[in-house]
Write an enzyme that holds these catalytic residues in place. Structure first.
Site, PDB file in Angstrom:
ATOM      1  N   GLU A  60     -56.400 -73.960 -66.820  1.00 28.69           N
ATOM      2  CA  GLU A  60     -57.705 -74.612 -66.722  1.00 28.69           C
ATOM      3  C   GLU A  60     -58.389 -74.638 -68.076  1.00 28.69           C
ATOM      4  O   GLU A  60     -59.513 -75.118 -68.194  1.00 28.69           O
ATOM      5  CB  GLU A  60     -58.590 -73.897 -65.701  1.00 28.69           C
ATOM      6  CG  GLU A  60     -58.972 -72.489 -66.046  1.00 28.69           C
ATOM      7  CD  GLU A  60     -59.975 -71.911 -65.058  1.00 28.69           C
ATOM      8  OE1 GLU A  60     -61.168 -71.931 -65.380  1.00 28.69           O
ATOM      9  OE2 GLU A  60     -59.561 -71.445 -63.985  1.00 28.69           O
ATOM     10  N   CYS A  79     -57.881 -71.335 -61.206  1.00 31.52           N
ATOM     11  CA  CYS A  79     -56.870 -70.283 -61.374  1.00 31.52           C
ATOM     12  C   CYS A  79     -55.580 -70.543 -60.603  1.00 31.52           C
ATOM     13  O   CYS A  79     -54.645 -69.738 -60.687  1.00 31.52           O
ATOM     14  CB  CYS A  79     -57.439 -68.935 -60.937  1.00 31.52           C
ATOM     15  SG  CYS A  79     -58.982 -68.484 -61.766  1.00 31.52           S
ATOM     16  N   HIS A 102     -54.612 -62.418 -56.376  1.00 34.61           N
ATOM     17  CA  HIS A 102     -55.271 -63.015 -57.534  1.00 34.61           C
ATOM     18  C   HIS A 102     -56.405 -62.085 -57.976  1.00 34.61           C
ATOM     19  O   HIS A 102     -57.106 -61.503 -57.147  1.00 34.61           O
ATOM     20  CB  HIS A 102     -55.832 -64.389 -57.199  1.00 34.61           C
ATOM     21  CG  HIS A 102     -56.680 -64.963 -58.289  1.00 34.61           C
ATOM     22  ND1 HIS A 102     -56.180 -65.242 -59.534  1.00 34.61           N
ATOM     23  CD2 HIS A 102     -58.005 -65.267 -58.336  1.00 34.61           C
ATOM     24  CE1 HIS A 102     -57.157 -65.705 -60.302  1.00 34.61           C
ATOM     25  NE2 HIS A 102     -58.271 -65.730 -59.596  1.00 34.61           N
ATOM     26  N   SER A 128     -60.569 -71.437 -57.631  1.00 32.96           N
ATOM     27  CA  SER A 128     -61.829 -71.976 -57.132  1.00 32.96           C
ATOM     28  C   SER A 128     -61.755 -73.482 -57.008  1.00 32.96           C
ATOM     29  O   SER A 128     -60.981 -74.155 -57.671  1.00 32.96           O
ATOM     30  CB  SER A 128     -62.974 -71.582 -58.070  1.00 32.96           C
ATOM     31  OG  SER A 128     -63.223 -70.197 -57.998  1.00 32.96           O
TER      32      SER A 128
END
Length: 603
Positions: A161, A195, A320, A425
């Protein structure tokens, strides 16, 4: 039998005798254990499986007909027998670090990072490091540590990202490593969704290797990210890249069943043109979305596989990372809820999730706290040893945690099954299982390497991070480092006025990693004098200067209150400079309406 057209990719490669640049490393840089190159790639840990040969891999990718009259092959049956999974991992992070204790004291939040987040240290970049330099280093070291040839890799998928370009992929930058050896046929580009991009990249590698298009070569999934945080979340900084070697008959095998939960949410995002590198974060809402995805994927996977208890039937659970180890502990407590209180709490959670409500408590009150601590320390904590020394790292988090688990438990994992939850997200999430039949290869001393990194005090660490963040949307600068760079790693050297970037490898005196020493910016074509004048006008070159700190914003006056000195007379007027954009827009609409009324009266 029908055989694929087996192509030999390039001639037998020979080691290139480079003139290694060790000046940047210096004697100190090469001798510091933090660079991570002291592990002999020919010395394998007991239990580590050796890679299959080229002949073995080509034999696996043959497609057999099943004798049906239509001539179609039973591809589904054939692909399930390849036992695709992970053969090796290579974790790389930045050379600078600061302890959590120093940072929390400097930020005036004593105890928040150490006790509150369970962090030991944070890793962060200087402006000579970016997602591409981390990925170049991780990939080149993966190839070196596993004695691979570049032509043996047929796919590279990147997840990130931390994009440095809205068109050119990070994967295309990595092709400089392959083009050096005249290897060009390497599939893959980039995947991004916060992520989750690393998991998307790995699934693409798995899918390719299980398909009839697979040609017998290895694949590499490569999550790479640098986490920069807004002012209110200064503890959410970290950086890492993980190169993951994917192949058939792997020691860490992907089980067939996997599930996903993907929804439309605005909990963490980075709009194009936003004024800073850091994301816009709704912290409490992001936690809520994470837990909803965890609930859904766990419930789906249990229905698909038929297991009764996710915690008891898996040796370890890999999560995560979120904001840090303490966040993972809360996620594990949520998993306890779903598996040990199905009658009382599990049903309630399902109802809450269906209604979009996540107000249920996150701790399982029916289990003694000592039992919860024991289960967390045995099932989850071994996967957090590296993360507690690095910090949040977006796409690389789940696979750094997986590597940490391998290092911590080694041969004890053989014969066991692992549960992995990946989240990004926005939101995308997946849950899947890995069966351990042997050990993949990795840097088994990574935790020692991290403990021997270059630690700086909190103020220096913050300054380095600010200098990196200030390169966002800035062009025409060269990175001028203040200390020694670790050898066997790539570093960013320049970003020109068009945003094109150059990289350089600092060589190790004895360890010779194969790859170009310099990845240069292409030379521009020769322009006429008139064309050059136009280019200078469009893209003026400016030397980099450290930006001055932004002045403190002046207090906003209440609506209707005149500015100081304006009084109530004719000198007051409208202060357009200090008017909010919303009020400016409203004023413009009012003026337009008045103008229309005047035109109607004149008619």
């Amino acid at each position: 039998e029908y055989h694929y057209n087996m192509v030999v990719y390039g001639a037998e490669s020979t080691a290139v005798d480079y003139e290694w640049d060790t000046q940047g490393a210096g004697l100190d840089g090469a001798s510091e254990p933090g660079h991570g190159l002291y592990t002999d790639p020919n010395e394998l840990m007991e239990g580590v499986m050796t890679l299959p040969t080229k002949e073995d891999r080509y034999e696996m990718c043959r497609d057999k007909f099943d004798g049906r009259p239509d001539g179609r092959s039973n591809l589904f049956r054939e692909t399930l027998n390849r036992n695709v999974g992970i053969w090796a991992t290579e974790v790389y992070t930045c050379r600078h670090s600061s302890t959590a204790k120093q940072l929390e004291d400097d930020h005036g939040v004593s105890g928040k990072y150490t006790t509150g987040l369970l962090m030991n240290a944070f890793s962060g970049p200087d402006w000579d490091e970016d997602p591409v330099s981390l990925a170049l280093t991780a990939l080149s070291r993966l190839i070196w540590r596993n004695n691979l040839k570049h032509k043996e890799i047929g796919m590279v998928q990147v997840g990130s990202e931390s994009l440095i370009d809205r068109s050119k992929s990070i994967k295309s930058n990595l092709m400089a490593l392959f083009n050096e050896f005249e290897v060009y046929d390497v599939e893959g580009t980039d995947s991004y969704n916060a992520c989750y991009g690393g998991t998307a990249a790995m699934f693409l590698c798995f899918n390719w290797m299980q398909s009839p298009s697979w040609d017998g070569r290895f694949a590499v999934a490569l999550p790479t990210d640098i986490a920069d945080a807004p002012a209110q979340y200064r503890f959410m900084v970290g950086a890492a890249a993980v190169a993951i070697l994917v192949g058939p008959e792997a020691p860490l095998r992907l089980e067939r069943e996997r599930v996903s939960h993907i929804i439309d949410r605005w909990d963490f995002y980075k709009p194009i043109g936003w004024h800073e590198m850091a994301p816009i974060v709704d912290g409490p809402y992001s936690v809520e979305v994470y837990m909803q995805c965890l609930d859904s994927t766990q419930r789906q996977l249990r229905q698909k596989t038929g297991y009764m208890n996710a915690i008891e039937e898996h040796e370890n659970v890999v999560f995560h990372l979120g904001s840090g180890p303490k966040f993972v502990k809360h996620a594990f407590e949520r998993l306890l809820y779903m598996n040990y209180a199905q009658d009382e709490v599990g049903t309630a959670l399902e109802i809450h999730a269906q209604e979009g409500n996540n107000t249920a408590k996150d701790k399982f009150k029916g289990m003694p706290m000592g039992v919860q601590e024991y289960l967390f320390n045995t099932k989850v904590m071994p996967s957090l040893h590296l993360a507690s020394r690095i910090g949040p790292m977006h796409t690389a988090a789940a696979y750094t945690n997986l590597t940490s688990l391998l290092i911590a438990k080694k041969q004890k994992l053989i014969g066991r099954t692992l549960l992995v939850f990946s989240y990004g997200s926005g939101a995308a999430s997946s849950m899947y299982r890995l069966r351990v039949v042997g050990l993949p290869n990795t840097n088994w001393n990574k935790h020692i390497e991290l403990d021997n990194r270059r630690f700086v005090d909190a103020k220096v660490f913050t300054k380095l991070g600010d200098r990196y963040a200030n390169t966002y949307a800035t062009f025409g600068w060269k990175a001028k480092v203040d200390d020694l760079q670790y050898p066997g790693a790539y570093y960013l050297t320049e970003c020109d006025v068009r945003g094109r970037r150059a990289y350089h490898m600092v060589g190790h005196p004895t360890v010779k990693i194969q790859g170009p020493l310099s990845i240069d910016i292409p030379k521009d074509p020769v322009l006429t004098e008139e064309e050059q004048m136009l280019m200078d006008e469009l893209y003026p070159y400016k030397e980099w200067v450290d930006p001055e700190p932004e002045p403190e914003p002046e207090p906003q006056l209440p609506p209707g209150q005149p500015a100081a000195g304006g009084g109530g007379g004719g000198g007051g007027g409208l202060d357009l400079a200090n008017m909010t954009p919303e009020n400016q827009q409203a004023l413009a609409g009012l003026l337009q309406l008045l103008q229309q009324q005047q035109q109607q009266q004149q008619q």
